[in-house]
Design a protein around this motif. Structure first.
Motif, PDB file in Angstrom:
ATOM      1  N   ARG A   1      10.229 -22.501  18.925  1.00  0.00           N
ATOM      2  CA  ARG A   1      11.197 -23.587  18.683  1.00  0.00           C
ATOM      3  C   ARG A   1      12.233 -23.648  19.799  1.00  0.00           C
ATOM      4  NH1 ARG A   1      14.607 -23.261  15.180  1.00  0.00           N
ATOM      5  NH2 ARG A   1      14.326 -21.108  14.524  1.00  0.00           N
ATOM      6  N   ALA A   2      12.644 -22.493  20.280  1.00  0.00           N
ATOM      7  CA  ALA A   2      13.619 -22.462  21.377  1.00  0.00           C
ATOM      8  C   ALA A   2      13.023 -23.135  22.620  1.00  0.00           C
ATOM      9  CB  ALA A   2      14.008 -21.021  21.696  1.00  0.00           C
ATOM     10  N   LEU A   3      11.754 -22.878  22.882  1.00  0.00           N
ATOM     11  CA  LEU A   3      11.129 -23.418  24.093  1.00  0.00           C
ATOM     12  C   LEU A   3      11.014 -24.941  24.030  1.00  0.00           C
ATOM     13  CD1 LEU A   3       8.376 -20.722  24.737  1.00  0.00           C
ATOM     14  CD2 LEU A   3      10.605 -20.974  25.834  1.00  0.00           C
ATOM     15  N   SER A   4      10.658 -25.481  22.881  1.00  0.00           N
ATOM     16  CA  SER A   4      10.547 -26.948  22.807  1.00  0.00           C
ATOM     17  C   SER A   4      11.936 -27.587  22.925  1.00  0.00           C
ATOM     18  CB  SER A   4       9.815 -27.396  21.543  1.00  0.00           C
ATOM     19  OG  SER A   4      10.604 -27.219  20.403  1.00  0.00           O
TER      20      SER A   4
ATOM     21  N   ALA B   1      18.715  -6.068  25.650  1.00  0.00           N
ATOM     22  CA  ALA B   1      19.451  -6.783  24.597  1.00  0.00           C
ATOM     23  C   ALA B   1      19.969  -8.091  25.187  1.00  0.00           C
ATOM     24  CB  ALA B   1      20.615  -5.936  24.091  1.00  0.00           C
ATOM     25  N   ILE B   2      19.789  -9.152  24.429  1.00  0.00           N
ATOM     26  CA  ILE B   2      20.034 -10.506  24.941  1.00  0.00           C
ATOM     27  C   ILE B   2      21.288 -11.118  24.329  1.00  0.00           C
ATOM     28  CG2 ILE B   2      19.164 -12.863  24.571  1.00  0.00           C
ATOM     29  CD1 ILE B   2      17.641 -11.817  26.780  1.00  0.00           C
ATOM     30  N   ASP B   3      22.067 -11.777  25.181  1.00  0.00           N
ATOM     31  CA  ASP B   3      23.143 -12.653  24.712  1.00  0.00           C
ATOM     32  C   ASP B   3      22.607 -14.087  24.779  1.00  0.00           C
ATOM     33  OD1 ASP B   3      25.297 -14.299  24.376  1.00  0.00           O
ATOM     34  OD2 ASP B   3      26.629 -13.224  25.748  1.00  0.00           O
ATOM     35  N   ALA B   4      22.339 -14.684  23.612  1.00  0.00           N
ATOM     36  CA  ALA B   4      21.732 -16.029  23.564  1.00  0.00           C
ATOM     37  C   ALA B   4      22.782 -17.115  23.285  1.00  0.00           C
ATOM     38  CB  ALA B   4      20.633 -16.071  22.511  1.00  0.00           C
ATOM     39  N   THR B   5      24.058 -16.825  23.598  1.00  0.00           N
ATOM     40  CA  THR B   5      25.135 -17.765  23.283  1.00  0.00           C
ATOM     41  C   THR B   5      24.917 -19.138  23.912  1.00  0.00           C
ATOM     42  OG1 THR B   5      26.657 -15.904  23.242  1.00  0.00           O
ATOM     43  CG2 THR B   5      27.650 -18.082  23.399  1.00  0.00           C
ATOM     44  N   LYS B   6      24.440 -19.165  25.150  1.00  0.00           N
ATOM     45  CA  LYS B   6      24.272 -20.455  25.849  1.00  0.00           C
ATOM     46  C   LYS B   6      23.272 -21.346  25.102  1.00  0.00           C
ATOM     47  CE  LYS B   6      22.895 -22.183  30.429  1.00  0.00           C
ATOM     48  NZ  LYS B   6      22.549 -21.761  31.794  1.00  0.00           N
ATOM     49  N   LEU B   7      22.165 -20.774  24.706  1.00  0.00           N
ATOM     50  CA  LEU B   7      21.139 -21.528  23.975  1.00  0.00           C
ATOM     51  C   LEU B   7      21.687 -22.006  22.628  1.00  0.00           C
ATOM     52  CD1 LEU B   7      18.077 -22.288  23.836  1.00  0.00           C
ATOM     53  CD2 LEU B   7      17.708 -20.082  22.741  1.00  0.00           C
ATOM     54  N   GLN B   8      22.480 -21.154  21.997  1.00  0.00           N
ATOM     55  CA  GLN B   8      23.026 -21.499  20.682  1.00  0.00           C
ATOM     56  C   GLN B   8      24.079 -22.590  20.789  1.00  0.00           C
ATOM     57  OE1 GLN B   8      24.274 -17.559  19.591  1.00  0.00           O
ATOM     58  NE2 GLN B   8      22.326 -17.052  18.644  1.00  0.00           N
ATOM     59  N   THR B   9      24.992 -22.458  21.751  1.00  0.00           N
ATOM     60  CA  THR B   9      26.098 -23.424  21.817  1.00  0.00           C
ATOM     61  C   THR B   9      25.661 -24.739  22.456  1.00  0.00           C
ATOM     62  OG1 THR B   9      26.857 -22.359  23.826  1.00  0.00           O
ATOM     63  CG2 THR B   9      27.961 -21.721  21.816  1.00  0.00           C
ATOM     64  N   GLU B  10      24.831 -24.669  23.506  1.00  0.00           N
ATOM     65  CA  GLU B  10      24.427 -25.920  24.183  1.00  0.00           C
ATOM     66  C   GLU B  10      23.373 -26.684  23.401  1.00  0.00           C
ATOM     67  OE1 GLU B  10      23.214 -25.972  28.249  1.00  0.00           O
ATOM     68  OE2 GLU B  10      25.007 -24.893  28.912  1.00  0.00           O
ATOM     69  N   LEU B  11      22.435 -25.958  22.811  1.00  0.00           N
ATOM     70  CA  LEU B  11      21.283 -26.642  22.210  1.00  0.00           C
ATOM     71  C   LEU B  11      21.186 -26.446  20.697  1.00  0.00           C
ATOM     72  CD1 LEU B  11      18.579 -25.938  24.968  1.00  0.00           C
ATOM     73  CD2 LEU B  11      20.195 -27.814  24.798  1.00  0.00           C
TER      74      LEU B  11
ATOM     75  N   TRP C   1      20.380 -23.857  18.924  1.00  0.00           N
ATOM     76  CA  TRP C   1      19.262 -23.041  18.421  1.00  0.00           C
ATOM     77  C   TRP C   1      19.773 -21.869  17.589  1.00  0.00           C
ATOM     78  CZ3 TRP C   1      18.151 -17.845  19.423  1.00  0.00           C
ATOM     79  CH2 TRP C   1      16.892 -17.396  18.993  1.00  0.00           C
ATOM     80  N   ARG C   2      19.069 -21.564  16.518  1.00  0.00           N
ATOM     81  CA  ARG C   2      19.319 -20.356  15.715  1.00  0.00           C
ATOM     82  C   ARG C   2      17.981 -19.755  15.331  1.00  0.00           C
ATOM     83  NH1 ARG C   2      23.535 -21.207  17.094  1.00  0.00           N
ATOM     84  NH2 ARG C   2      25.559 -21.390  16.119  1.00  0.00           N
ATOM     85  N   ALA C   3      17.883 -18.433  15.339  1.00  0.00           N
ATOM     86  CA  ALA C   3      16.665 -17.792  14.831  1.00  0.00           C
ATOM     87  C   ALA C   3      16.628 -17.939  13.311  1.00  0.00           C
ATOM     88  CB  ALA C   3      16.655 -16.314  15.217  1.00  0.00           C
ATOM     89  N   ALA C   4      15.465 -18.269  12.781  1.00  0.00           N
ATOM     90  CA  ALA C   4      15.340 -18.410  11.326  1.00  0.00           C
ATOM     91  C   ALA C   4      15.070 -17.069  10.661  1.00  0.00           C
ATOM     92  CB  ALA C   4      14.216 -19.391  10.990  1.00  0.00           C
TER      93      ALA C   4
END
Ligand code: NAD
Ligand code: DAU
Length: 359
Positions: free
Chosen positions: A238-241, A303-313, A315-318
């Protein structure tokens, strides 16, 4: 549903673990026409795409991404609106024993795909050229190893340590250069360890489930204190699409589920889940855990900081690690036909990656 309506997407490596999750997601949740381009190496499995063949929005092409002539024909035939590049040699242990295939597919293959995408893109009419995207799927391993503290961000320096991660780092640099030099609209994602259904049994989680079911020794490398940051594969798809659809051209996005776990914790959790589904003659499967020679150059922690993906797009892991792991263990218990056919066709589950320890 209107996502990717009228769009044709080339997905390379769509018969692999993550690529097949991407294809299933695109067919299920979007309107995209999907062309799966895969060489069908040992890691591929078309059984990971149930129902795809009968779907009028799906095509499969058995092609090597190192083959420019074949790729050119595919660009001409399908006139794609986007490319998602997941084709790769993906297993670190195999890269230690035999790095050549990793250099070929991950570096030369990405180069060849970039060249053919560029050639095609340059000839597109202006609207199509403006909308075209090339998304390269990469790994957090390009950043090397973390110590006990900190997270990888999009600004982290590249410091790959294995032949696999060095080949992926190289491909990331090529993708960036094709954007900066030629203007090809590229994006890159760097994701942490995926897990879930249809995962080839050489990787930690399926390896331990299958060995655990058989009551065999569970080989934990070194002390088992290495940390990986686990993400359920459908959350990655889902993140990739989303990145393909709405990501900013020229940017990189880190993808991760905030699920840091030591390898020992992961293996113990698998033992407990298996015990709760099917009891083991001799008591807990934890007794099967066996500490073995460490992987050469074994990275301590990702360990990943996914803040950019979360705030810009948005995205949240289900899935949490607990819900995702329970689903995964249950899937391997229920879908034995899928992985037994891999064992029957010659994969023996032997230890790989010790070549680097020989003089
Ligand atoms: P995989 O090994 O399960 O699948 C790779 C697929 O690529 C296979 O179907 C294989 O046949 C195909 N392939 C290999 N060489 C090819 C070639 N020359 N031409 C065409 N197809 C070829 O890998 P995966 O785990 O699904 O990983 C997919 C991508 O995601 C890779 O680029 C990997 O680096 C990246 N990635 C993986 C993870 C992970 O945890 N598995 C995490 C982050 C990023
Ligand atoms: O971080 C993302 C990467 O995750 C991807 O880029 C790679 O394609 C993917 O294979 C994965 O790499 P790892 O090396 O982290 O995955 P692997 O499943 O091989 O190993 C996970 C951890 O478990 C690692 O620390 C090594 C350890 N391990 C692995 C196996 C197969 C064991 O202790 N025992 C095992 O039998």
């Amino acid at each position: 549903m209107t996502r990717f309506r009228g769009a044709t997407l080339l997905v390379t490596g769509g018969a692999g673990f993550i690529g097949s999750a991407v294809v299933r997601h695109l067919l299920r949740d979007t309107d995209a026409q999907v062309v799966n381009i895969d060489k069908l190496t040992y890691a591929a499995n078309l059984q990971s795409l149930p129902g795809a063949d009968g779907n009028p929005r799906y095509r499969f092409e058995q092609v090597d991404i190192c083959n420019a002539v074949d790729l050119r024909k595919l660009f001409e035939k399908y006139q794609p609106d986007g490319v998602m590049n997941l084709a790769a040699e993906s297993h670190v242990d195999r890269s230690i024993d035999g790095p050549g295939e990793f250099i070929q597919t991950n570096i030369v293959g990405t180069f060849t795909l970039l060249q053919e995408a560029l050639r095609y893109w340059r000839a597109c009419e202006s609207n199509k050229r403006a909308a075209f995207r090339f998304l390269h799927i990469s790994t957090d391993e390009v950043f090397g190893s973390l110590g006990q503290e900190g997270l990888f961000t999009e600004e982290s320096s590249y410091a790959p340590n294995s032949p696999y991660s060095a080949s992926k780092a190289s491909s990331d640099h090529l993708v960036r250069a094709w954007r900066e030099t030629y203007g090809l609209p590229t994006l890159v994602t760097n994701c942490s360890n995926n897990y879930g259904p249809y995962h080839f049994p050489e990787k930690l989680i399926p390896h331990m489930i299958i060995k655990g079911l058989a009551g065999e020794a569970l080989p934990v490398y070194g002390s088992g204190q290495n940390v990986r940051d686990w993400l359920y594969v459908d959350d990655h798809a889902r993140a990739l699409s989303l990145v393909l659809e709405r990501g900013r051209v020229g940017e990189t996005y880190n993808v991760g589920g905030c699920n840091e776990r030591t390898n020992l914790y992961v293996v113990e959790s698998i033992c407990d889940l298996l015990d709760s589904i099917a009891s083991h003659g001799d008591g807990s499967r934890r007794k099967l855990i066996s500490f073995v020679t460490d992987r050469p150059g074994h990275d301590l922690r990702y360990a990943i900081d996914a803040t950019k993906l979360q705030t810009e797009l948005g995205w949240r892991a289900a899935e949490t690690f607990e819900t995702g792991l329970a689903k995964t263990v249950q899937w391997y218990v229920d879908e034995q036909k899928w992985w037994r056919s891999i064992l029957d066709s010659g994969y023996a589950g032997n230890r790989a990656g010790l070549a680097g320890t020989k003089p």
